[in-house]
Design a protein around this motif. Structure first.
Motif, PDB file in Angstrom:
ATOM      1  N   ALA A  59      42.486  34.930  40.577  1.00  0.00           N
ATOM      2  CA  ALA A  59      42.152  35.843  41.666  1.00  0.00           C
ATOM      3  C   ALA A  59      40.797  35.508  42.283  1.00  0.00           C
ATOM      4  CB  ALA A  59      42.148  37.283  41.148  1.00  0.00           C
ATOM      5  N   THR A  60      39.876  35.022  41.466  1.00  0.00           N
ATOM      6  CA  THR A  60      38.569  34.617  42.000  1.00  0.00           C
ATOM      7  C   THR A  60      38.697  33.449  42.967  1.00  0.00           C
ATOM      8  OG1 THR A  60      37.505  35.360  39.958  1.00  0.00           O
ATOM      9  CG2 THR A  60      36.265  33.846  41.345  1.00  0.00           C
ATOM     10  N   LEU A  61      39.621  32.520  42.681  1.00  0.00           N
ATOM     11  CA  LEU A  61      39.816  31.357  43.559  1.00  0.00           C
ATOM     12  C   LEU A  61      40.519  31.728  44.863  1.00  0.00           C
ATOM     13  CD1 LEU A  61      40.932  28.744  40.862  1.00  0.00           C
ATOM     14  CD2 LEU A  61      38.645  29.074  41.853  1.00  0.00           C
ATOM     15  N   VAL A  62      41.282  32.831  44.862  1.00  0.00           N
ATOM     16  CA  VAL A  62      42.065  33.204  46.041  1.00  0.00           C
ATOM     17  C   VAL A  62      41.320  34.197  46.924  1.00  0.00           C
ATOM     18  CG1 VAL A  62      44.205  34.289  46.830  1.00  0.00           C
ATOM     19  CG2 VAL A  62      44.237  32.730  44.866  1.00  0.00           C
ATOM     20  N   LEU A  63      40.728  35.214  46.319  1.00  0.00           N
ATOM     21  CA  LEU A  63      40.119  36.299  47.077  1.00  0.00           C
ATOM     22  C   LEU A  63      38.777  35.890  47.673  1.00  0.00           C
ATOM     23  CD1 LEU A  63      40.885  39.253  44.638  1.00  0.00           C
ATOM     24  CD2 LEU A  63      42.149  38.608  46.706  1.00  0.00           C
ATOM     25  N   THR A  64      38.321  36.693  48.621  1.00  0.00           N
ATOM     26  CA  THR A  64      37.033  36.468  49.279  1.00  0.00           C
ATOM     27  C   THR A  64      36.294  37.791  49.407  1.00  0.00           C
ATOM     28  OG1 THR A  64      38.041  36.744  51.462  1.00  0.00           O
ATOM     29  CG2 THR A  64      37.845  34.487  50.613  1.00  0.00           C
ATOM     30  N   GLY A  65      34.996  37.701  49.638  1.00  0.00           N
ATOM     31  CA  GLY A  65      34.195  38.883  49.907  1.00  0.00           C
ATOM     32  C   GLY A  65      34.041  39.782  48.692  1.00  0.00           C
ATOM     33  N   THR A  66      34.180  41.088  48.914  1.00  0.00           N
ATOM     34  CA  THR A  66      34.010  42.065  47.839  1.00  0.00           C
ATOM     35  C   THR A  66      35.126  41.976  46.796  1.00  0.00           C
ATOM     36  OG1 THR A  66      35.169  43.704  49.197  1.00  0.00           O
ATOM     37  CG2 THR A  66      32.768  43.648  49.358  1.00  0.00           C
ATOM     38  N   ARG A  68      36.550  39.243  45.771  1.00  0.00           N
ATOM     39  CA  ARG A  68      36.186  38.125  44.888  1.00  0.00           C
ATOM     40  C   ARG A  68      35.096  38.547  43.902  1.00  0.00           C
ATOM     41  NH1 ARG A  68      32.640  33.625  44.936  1.00  0.00           N
ATOM     42  NH2 ARG A  68      33.604  31.761  44.009  1.00  0.00           N
ATOM     43  N   THR A  69      34.153  39.356  44.383  1.00  0.00           N
ATOM     44  CA  THR A  69      33.112  39.859  43.480  1.00  0.00           C
ATOM     45  C   THR A  69      33.715  40.728  42.371  1.00  0.00           C
ATOM     46  OG1 THR A  69      31.551  39.838  45.333  1.00  0.00           O
ATOM     47  CG2 THR A  69      30.955  41.151  43.400  1.00  0.00           C
ATOM     48  N   PHE A  70      34.683  41.558  42.735  1.00  0.00           N
ATOM     49  CA  PHE A  70      35.359  42.392  41.733  1.00  0.00           C
ATOM     50  C   PHE A  70      36.076  41.538  40.697  1.00  0.00           C
ATOM     51  CE2 PHE A  70      39.322  44.538  40.446  1.00  0.00           C
ATOM     52  CZ  PHE A  70      38.788  45.633  39.779  1.00  0.00           C
ATOM     53  N   ALA A  71      36.777  40.494  41.144  1.00  0.00           N
ATOM     54  CA  ALA A  71      37.482  39.610  40.205  1.00  0.00           C
ATOM     55  C   ALA A  71      36.502  38.899  39.274  1.00  0.00           C
ATOM     56  CB  ALA A  71      38.312  38.594  40.988  1.00  0.00           C
ATOM     57  N   LEU A  72      35.353  38.494  39.779  1.00  0.00           N
ATOM     58  CA  LEU A  72      34.351  37.841  38.933  1.00  0.00           C
ATOM     59  C   LEU A  72      33.807  38.798  37.872  1.00  0.00           C
ATOM     60  CD1 LEU A  72      32.317  35.768  41.561  1.00  0.00           C
ATOM     61  CD2 LEU A  72      33.699  34.867  39.685  1.00  0.00           C
ATOM     62  N   ARG A  73      33.640  40.061  38.246  1.00  0.00           N
ATOM     63  CA  ARG A  73      33.157  41.039  37.266  1.00  0.00           C
ATOM     64  C   ARG A  73      34.186  41.275  36.163  1.00  0.00           C
ATOM     65  NH1 ARG A  73      30.501  45.523  41.438  1.00  0.00           N
ATOM     66  NH2 ARG A  73      28.711  44.206  42.062  1.00  0.00           N
ATOM     67  N   VAL A  74      35.457  41.352  36.535  1.00  0.00           N
ATOM     68  CA  VAL A  74      36.503  41.517  35.516  1.00  0.00           C
ATOM     69  C   VAL A  74      36.536  40.306  34.594  1.00  0.00           C
ATOM     70  CG1 VAL A  74      38.986  41.737  35.158  1.00  0.00           C
ATOM     71  CG2 VAL A  74      37.867  43.047  36.967  1.00  0.00           C
ATOM     72  N   LEU A  75      36.438  39.115  35.163  1.00  0.00           N
ATOM     73  CA  LEU A  75      36.439  37.891  34.357  1.00  0.00           C
ATOM     74  C   LEU A  75      35.253  37.869  33.394  1.00  0.00           C
ATOM     75  CD1 LEU A  75      37.489  35.038  33.724  1.00  0.00           C
ATOM     76  CD2 LEU A  75      36.142  34.209  35.672  1.00  0.00           C
ATOM     77  N   ALA A  76      34.069  38.241  33.881  1.00  0.00           N
ATOM     78  CA  ALA A  76      32.891  38.240  33.016  1.00  0.00           C
ATOM     79  C   ALA A  76      33.005  39.292  31.910  1.00  0.00           C
ATOM     80  CB  ALA A  76      31.641  38.500  33.868  1.00  0.00           C
ATOM     81  N   THR A  77      33.536  40.474  32.237  1.00  0.00           N
ATOM     82  CA  THR A  77      33.653  41.542  31.244  1.00  0.00           C
ATOM     83  C   THR A  77      34.594  41.153  30.109  1.00  0.00           C
ATOM     84  OG1 THR A  77      33.214  43.213  32.940  1.00  0.00           O
ATOM     85  CG2 THR A  77      34.285  43.947  30.897  1.00  0.00           C
ATOM     86  N   TYR A  78      35.759  40.636  30.436  1.00  0.00           N
ATOM     87  CA  TYR A  78      36.730  40.276  29.390  1.00  0.00           C
ATOM     88  C   TYR A  78      36.299  39.025  28.646  1.00  0.00           C
ATOM     89  CZ  TYR A  78      40.264  43.820  30.047  1.00  0.00           C
ATOM     90  OH  TYR A  78      40.941  45.015  30.038  1.00  0.00           O
ATOM     91  N   THR A  79      35.555  38.147  29.271  1.00  0.00           N
ATOM     92  CA  THR A  79      35.043  36.976  28.548  1.00  0.00           C
ATOM     93  C   THR A  79      34.034  37.414  27.489  1.00  0.00           C
ATOM     94  OG1 THR A  79      35.355  35.584  30.500  1.00  0.00           O
ATOM     95  CG2 THR A  79      33.848  34.788  28.809  1.00  0.00           C
ATOM     96  N   ILE A  80      33.135  38.323  27.852  1.00  0.00           N
ATOM     97  CA  ILE A  80      32.148  38.816  26.887  1.00  0.00           C
ATOM     98  C   ILE A  80      32.838  39.597  25.761  1.00  0.00           C
ATOM     99  CG2 ILE A  80      30.194  40.398  26.613  1.00  0.00           C
ATOM    100  CD1 ILE A  80      29.368  39.690  29.476  1.00  0.00           C
ATOM    101  N   ALA A  81      33.863  40.391  26.097  1.00  0.00           N
ATOM    102  CA  ALA A  81      34.582  41.156  25.071  1.00  0.00           C
ATOM    103  C   ALA A  81      35.296  40.223  24.094  1.00  0.00           C
ATOM    104  CB  ALA A  81      35.581  42.093  25.731  1.00  0.00           C
ATOM    105  N   SER A  82      35.977  39.197  24.600  1.00  0.00           N
ATOM    106  CA  SER A  82      36.670  38.242  23.715  1.00  0.00           C
ATOM    107  C   SER A  82      35.676  37.493  22.825  1.00  0.00           C
ATOM    108  CB  SER A  82      37.472  37.263  24.564  1.00  0.00           C
ATOM    109  OG  SER A  82      38.121  36.314  23.752  1.00  0.00           O
ATOM    110  N   LEU A  83      34.529  37.107  23.423  1.00  0.00           N
ATOM    111  CA  LEU A  83      33.504  36.422  22.635  1.00  0.00           C
ATOM    112  C   LEU A  83      32.973  37.325  21.530  1.00  0.00           C
ATOM    113  CD1 LEU A  83      31.597  34.022  22.167  1.00  0.00           C
ATOM    114  CD2 LEU A  83      30.081  35.021  23.906  1.00  0.00           C
TER     115      LEU A  83
END
Length: 317
Positions: A59-66, A68-83
């Motif tokens: 979704a980060t590669l497809v979306l733009t603007g706000t 895309r920012t939302f998708a990046l936040r979801v990706l960062a949150t679940y990456t930190i949780a899995s780690l």
């Protein structure tokens, strides 16, 4: 990069992602069993966490603007949780056994509560964030997004231009005004007087203002309004007496026939007024017929013409 290189890069990325997913699978499954999940739930739990990470990346590669920012936040949150869950799995040896069905994720009670809350909230978050990301991707329109970005950029440029214009105007208003005036040239003018007749002569008219003086002051000549002063009237009527005009008319019309002797011809030739020309014509015709009238008739016409010129507005003659 050519097509073969791109394919090789994608295949290598998929291999690395699958191997990393397999490594993380074991740790997340053990954590799921520790918080009370059965064997099937423990088997699917890694897909809930790491699978949503992959979805957020796409979704980060497809979306733009706000979006895309939302998708990046979801990706960062679940990456930190899995780690974090993988880190906890490495710290607690009891989680590595297959016989465990339920256990603590940390010896300290507050830390254990926080980890259990995190592990149990990830599946619910996957449902919410995953559905939102899929909806954003399906409703995404690249053309409208590009036009929106262009409109935002244009509005930002207009605001910057307005601010620059406002700042320049403020600077211009605050700067001291420097007025440069050309030195005025004083021109001595004779007092305005009416012509006076003394001994058959007329006083010279007031000299007009020179063009050089008007040019030096930078002011355009003003148009006269109201009554015409006596000094601004025709020089031909003002500088000649009636006797001089009559003598000049006699010399001029000496070879004229009676048909040619008209007031219009006299007015044009002598450059006098219409009433004065008519009186002069009558005087010359009377002299030719031997019935000469006294000169005071011409004086009366001249006085009437003078009164008309004194009361005439500008532009009339």
């Amino acid at each position: 990069m050519n097509r073969l290189g791109r394919i090789t890069l994608v295949v290598g990325l998929l291999a690395v992602v699958l191997m990393a997913f397999r490594v993380s699978w074991n740790a997340l499954s053990d954590v799921a069993r520790a918080i009370g999940a059965d064997s099937t739930a423990a088997l699917l739990y890694p897909i809930v966490v790491d699978g949503l990470m992959a979805l957020a990346l796409v979704a980060t590669l497809v979306l733009t603007g706000t979006d895309r920012t939302f998708a990046l936040r979801v990706l960062a949150t679940y990456t930190i949780a899995s780690l974090l869950l993988n880190y906890v799995h490495g710290l607690i040896p009891a989680l590595h056994t297959t016989s465990i069905q339920w256990g603590r994720l940390a010896d300290w009670a507050p830390a254990n509560w926080a980890l259990v809350l995190l592990a149990t909230s990830l599946p619910v978050g996957s449902i919410y964030f995953g559905s939102d990301l899929v909806a954003k991707v399906l409703h995404h329109n690249p053309e409208s997004a590009g036009s929106a970005e262009a409109a935002c950029a244009e509005s930002g440029g207009q605001q910057a231009d307005e601010q620059a214009t406002r700042s320049r105007s403020d600077q211009a208003a605050s700067a001291p005004k420097q007025l440069t005036e050309s030195p005025s040239v004083k021109v001595a003018e004779a007092p305005e007087t009416r012509p006076t007749v003394a001994g058959g002569s007329v006083t010279a008219p007031r000299p007009p203002r020179s063009a050089a003086a008007a040019a030096s002051t930078g002011a355009a000549p003003r148009r006269a309004t109201g009554r015409v002063p006596a000094t601004a009237k025709s020089t031909a009527d003002r500088t000649r007496t009636d006797a001089e005009v009559l003598d000049e008319a006699r010399r001029l019309t000496a070879d004229w026939s009676d048909d040619r002797l008209s007031a219009e011809r006299l007015r044009s030739a002598l450059r006098i007024g219409q009433n004065r020309a008519r009186a002069l014509r009558d005087q010359l015709q009377a002299e030719r017929t031997g019935q000469a009238e006294p000169l005071h008739g011409l004086d009366e016409a001249t006085s009437q013409r003078q009164r008309e010129l004194d009361t005439a507005p500008v532009g009339t003659a």
